[in-house]
Design a protein around this motif. Structure first.
Motif, PDB file in Angstrom:
ATOM      1  N   THR A  96       0.837  -1.199   0.000  1.00  0.00           N
ATOM      2  CA  THR A  96       0.000   0.000   0.000  1.00  0.00           C
ATOM      3  C   THR A  96       0.870   1.247   0.000  1.00  0.00           C
ATOM      4  OG1 THR A  96      -0.091   0.167   2.420  1.00  0.00           O
ATOM      5  CG2 THR A  96      -1.759  -1.225   1.340  1.00  0.00           C
ATOM      6  N   GLN A  97       0.270   2.361  -0.370  1.00  0.00           N
ATOM      7  CA  GLN A  97       1.015   3.616  -0.347  1.00  0.00           C
ATOM      8  C   GLN A  97       1.419   3.976   1.068  1.00  0.00           C
ATOM      9  OE1 GLN A  97       2.085   4.888  -2.997  1.00  0.00           O
ATOM     10  NE2 GLN A  97       2.892   6.877  -2.389  1.00  0.00           N
ATOM     11  N   ALA A  98       0.605   3.616   2.044  1.00  0.00           N
ATOM     12  CA  ALA A  98       0.963   3.889   3.439  1.00  0.00           C
ATOM     13  C   ALA A  98       2.226   3.131   3.829  1.00  0.00           C
ATOM     14  CB  ALA A  98      -0.195   3.505   4.361  1.00  0.00           C
ATOM     15  N   ARG A  99       2.332   1.849   3.408  1.00  0.00           N
ATOM     16  CA  ARG A  99       3.539   1.076   3.717  1.00  0.00           C
ATOM     17  C   ARG A  99       4.739   1.644   2.971  1.00  0.00           C
ATOM     18  NH1 ARG A  99       6.882  -0.422   6.780  1.00  0.00           N
ATOM     19  NH2 ARG A  99       7.866  -2.481   6.707  1.00  0.00           N
ATOM     20  N   VAL A 100       4.532   2.084   1.734  1.00  0.00           N
ATOM     21  CA  VAL A 100       5.608   2.689   0.960  1.00  0.00           C
ATOM     22  C   VAL A 100       6.136   3.933   1.667  1.00  0.00           C
ATOM     23  CG1 VAL A 100       6.090   3.995  -1.152  1.00  0.00           C
ATOM     24  CG2 VAL A 100       4.965   1.765  -1.277  1.00  0.00           C
ATOM     25  N   ARG A 101       5.231   4.770   2.149  1.00  0.00           N
ATOM     26  CA  ARG A 101       5.653   5.995   2.839  1.00  0.00           C
ATOM     27  C   ARG A 101       6.460   5.662   4.093  1.00  0.00           C
ATOM     28  NH1 ARG A 101       4.023  10.755   1.209  1.00  0.00           N
ATOM     29  NH2 ARG A 101       2.401  10.893  -0.388  1.00  0.00           N
ATOM     30  N   ALA A 102       6.023   4.651   4.822  1.00  0.00           N
ATOM     31  CA  ALA A 102       6.751   4.263   6.023  1.00  0.00           C
ATOM     32  C   ALA A 102       8.147   3.761   5.675  1.00  0.00           C
ATOM     33  CB  ALA A 102       5.964   3.191   6.783  1.00  0.00           C
ATOM     34  N   LEU A 103       8.249   2.960   4.621  1.00  0.00           N
ATOM     35  CA  LEU A 103       9.555   2.460   4.198  1.00  0.00           C
ATOM     36  C   LEU A 103      10.448   3.602   3.732  1.00  0.00           C
ATOM     37  CD1 LEU A 103       8.468  -0.722   2.207  1.00  0.00           C
ATOM     38  CD2 LEU A 103       9.789  -0.699   4.339  1.00  0.00           C
ATOM     39  N   GLY A 106      12.216   5.475   6.360  1.00  0.00           N
ATOM     40  CA  GLY A 106      13.113   4.701   7.199  1.00  0.00           C
ATOM     41  C   GLY A 106      14.512   4.580   6.620  1.00  0.00           C
ATOM     42  N   PRO A 107      15.306   3.666   7.168  1.00  0.00           N
ATOM     43  CA  PRO A 107      16.708   3.526   6.751  1.00  0.00           C
ATOM     44  C   PRO A 107      16.917   2.747   5.464  1.00  0.00           C
ATOM     45  CG  PRO A 107      16.218   1.956   8.483  1.00  0.00           C
ATOM     46  CD  PRO A 107      14.983   2.791   8.306  1.00  0.00           C
ATOM     47  N   GLY A 108      15.840   2.166   4.928  1.00  0.00           N
ATOM     48  CA  GLY A 108      15.957   1.368   3.714  1.00  0.00           C
ATOM     49  C   GLY A 108      15.346  -0.002   3.907  1.00  0.00           C
ATOM     50  N   ALA A 109      15.814  -0.984   3.149  1.00  0.00           N
ATOM     51  CA  ALA A 109      15.247  -2.329   3.237  1.00  0.00           C
ATOM     52  C   ALA A 109      16.218  -3.343   2.667  1.00  0.00           C
ATOM     53  CB  ALA A 109      13.920  -2.400   2.480  1.00  0.00           C
ATOM     54  N   VAL A 110      16.109  -4.564   3.183  1.00  0.00           N
ATOM     55  CA  VAL A 110      16.785  -5.718   2.603  1.00  0.00           C
ATOM     56  C   VAL A 110      15.698  -6.518   1.894  1.00  0.00           C
ATOM     57  CG1 VAL A 110      18.085  -7.834   3.065  1.00  0.00           C
ATOM     58  CG2 VAL A 110      18.522  -5.763   4.415  1.00  0.00           C
ATOM     59  N   ASP A 151      11.002   1.814  -6.635  1.00  0.00           N
ATOM     60  CA  ASP A 151      10.603   3.018  -7.370  1.00  0.00           C
ATOM     61  C   ASP A 151       9.586   3.815  -6.565  1.00  0.00           C
ATOM     62  OD1 ASP A 151       8.466   4.222  -9.585  1.00  0.00           O
ATOM     63  OD2 ASP A 151      10.561   4.491 -10.129  1.00  0.00           O
ATOM     64  N   ALA A 152       8.624   3.096  -5.976  1.00  0.00           N
ATOM     65  CA  ALA A 152       7.596   3.764  -5.174  1.00  0.00           C
ATOM     66  C   ALA A 152       8.200   4.454  -3.958  1.00  0.00           C
ATOM     67  CB  ALA A 152       6.535   2.744  -4.732  1.00  0.00           C
ATOM     68  N   CYS A 153       9.213   3.824  -3.361  1.00  0.00           N
ATOM     69  CA  CYS A 153       9.847   4.406  -2.174  1.00  0.00           C
ATOM     70  C   CYS A 153      10.774   5.556  -2.527  1.00  0.00           C
ATOM     71  CB  CYS A 153      10.642   3.329  -1.434  1.00  0.00           C
ATOM     72  SG  CYS A 153       9.660   2.058  -0.620  1.00  0.00           S
ATOM     73  N   VAL A 154      11.640   5.342  -3.499  1.00  0.00           N
ATOM     74  CA  VAL A 154      12.700   6.305  -3.800  1.00  0.00           C
ATOM     75  C   VAL A 154      12.136   7.653  -4.204  1.00  0.00           C
ATOM     76  CG1 VAL A 154      14.541   6.811  -5.458  1.00  0.00           C
ATOM     77  CG2 VAL A 154      14.444   4.580  -4.339  1.00  0.00           C
ATOM     78  N   ARG A 155      11.042   7.667  -4.938  1.00  0.00           N
ATOM     79  CA  ARG A 155      10.487   8.944  -5.398  1.00  0.00           C
ATOM     80  C   ARG A 155      10.023   9.821  -4.246  1.00  0.00           C
ATOM     81  NH1 ARG A 155       4.950   8.982  -5.895  1.00  0.00           N
ATOM     82  NH2 ARG A 155       5.028  10.397  -7.671  1.00  0.00           N
ATOM     83  N   LEU A 156       9.805   9.209  -3.058  1.00  0.00           N
ATOM     84  CA  LEU A 156       9.353   9.972  -1.899  1.00  0.00           C
ATOM     85  C   LEU A 156      10.505  10.460  -1.028  1.00  0.00           C
ATOM     86  CD1 LEU A 156       6.276   7.831  -0.793  1.00  0.00           C
ATOM     87  CD2 LEU A 156       6.309   9.868  -2.234  1.00  0.00           C
ATOM     88  N   ILE A 157      11.723  10.041  -1.330  1.00  0.00           N
ATOM     89  CA  ILE A 157      12.872  10.490  -0.555  1.00  0.00           C
ATOM     90  C   ILE A 157      13.100  11.980  -0.825  1.00  0.00           C
ATOM     91  CG2 ILE A 157      15.368  10.252  -0.279  1.00  0.00           C
ATOM     92  CD1 ILE A 157      15.044   7.305  -1.031  1.00  0.00           C
ATOM     93  N   PRO A 158      13.238  12.777   0.219  1.00  0.00           N
ATOM     94  CA  PRO A 158      13.438  14.224   0.014  1.00  0.00           C
ATOM     95  C   PRO A 158      14.580  14.517  -0.942  1.00  0.00           C
ATOM     96  CG  PRO A 158      13.053  13.766   2.343  1.00  0.00           C
ATOM     97  CD  PRO A 158      13.173  12.425   1.657  1.00  0.00           C
ATOM     98  N   GLY A 159      14.278  15.361  -1.917  1.00  0.00           N
ATOM     99  CA  GLY A 159      15.276  15.759  -2.891  1.00  0.00           C
ATOM    100  C   GLY A 159      15.216  15.002  -4.202  1.00  0.00           C
TER     101      GLY A 159
END
Length: 237
Positions: A96-103, A106-110, A151-159
């Motif tokens: 979900t988008q909510a889980r994507v935002r939480a990830l 955070g520090p990343g993922a394995v 892709d879903a996560c990275v686009r939300l990283i500031p900058g």
């Protein structure tokens, strides 16, 4: 804190793939996030670098071995690593988008990318893997799903995106599908831009967009509950 993704895969050459281009690629080159892809076969102990075996109980295909995966995961995510461990699988909970935002916050993922018939079930509990599904489809392996998730996560990283608000007014950001968009030319093959969008009345435009988002959500995703409005009456034109 830099978002750091580690991919465990039989095909590390698939990464960064499309994530090495456009905004995600610029962010990767600029150090806004980091990515490494590890070859699971490097953690096999036999001379054939075997990572799979026949399924217990019989049946078609092969199953990825828990012992090989355990060594790969332990190397990628040693004790104290705060990153969640994800397993891309159609058996997982829907992303979900909510889980994507939480990830993304955070520090990343394995991320473990399965292949063949899947992975030995014991590795899920033994290494506390979060099973993630990106859709009601079966893929050849977890790599394409991992690319989608990243892709879903990275686009939300500031900058990474040009404007932070680009991630706020989009589908699922507020529980709705996104409203339709228009731009020049004013008329295209006999179809014009809705008059309200060129009215200059921002309150009216906001009401129209909310109404369109609600209508699209009800029509296309009836499984999504439409969140209550803030009390502002809506209009459709």
């Amino acid at each position: 804190m830099t978002f750091r993704a580690t991919i465990l895969t039989l095909y590390p050459e698939m990464f960064p793939g499309p994530l090495g281009h456009a905004l995600a690629g610029k962010g990767l080159a600029g150090g806004l996030w980091a990515l490494e892809a590890l070859q699971i076969r490097d953690f096999a102990l036999d001379r054939h670098r075997s990572v799979d075996d026949t399924p217990a109980g019989g049946g078609p295909g092969m199953v990825m071995r828990a012992d090989v995966l355990a060594r790969a995961i332990d190397a990628a995510s040693p004790a104290g690593d705060p990153r969640p461990r994800l397993l891309m699988t159609p058996r997982g909970r829907p992303l979900t988008q909510a889980r994507v935002r939480a990830l993304a916050a955070g520090p990343g993922a394995v991320i473990v990318c399965g292949r063949f018939e899947g992975v030995d079930e014991r590795i899920v509990a033994a290494r506390d893997l979060e099973e993630v599904c990106v859709g009601d489809v079966v893929l050849s392996g977890g790599e394409a799903a991992a690319l989608l998730l990243l892709d879903a996560c990275v686009r939300l990283i500031p900058g990474v995106m040009g404007k932070a608000e680009s991630g706020e007014e989009e589908s699922f950001a507020h529980g709705l599908l996104e409203y339709p968009h228009y731009t020049r030319p004013q008329e295209f093959e006999g179809r014009g831009i809705p008059e309200v969008l060129t009215s200059g009345d921002h309150a009216r435009i906001a009401r129209w967009r909310r109404a369109e988002a609600e209508a699209a959500t009800r029509a296309r995703r009836p499984d999504l509950p439409v969140p209550p409005c803030d009390g502002t009456p809506t209009e459709r034109e």
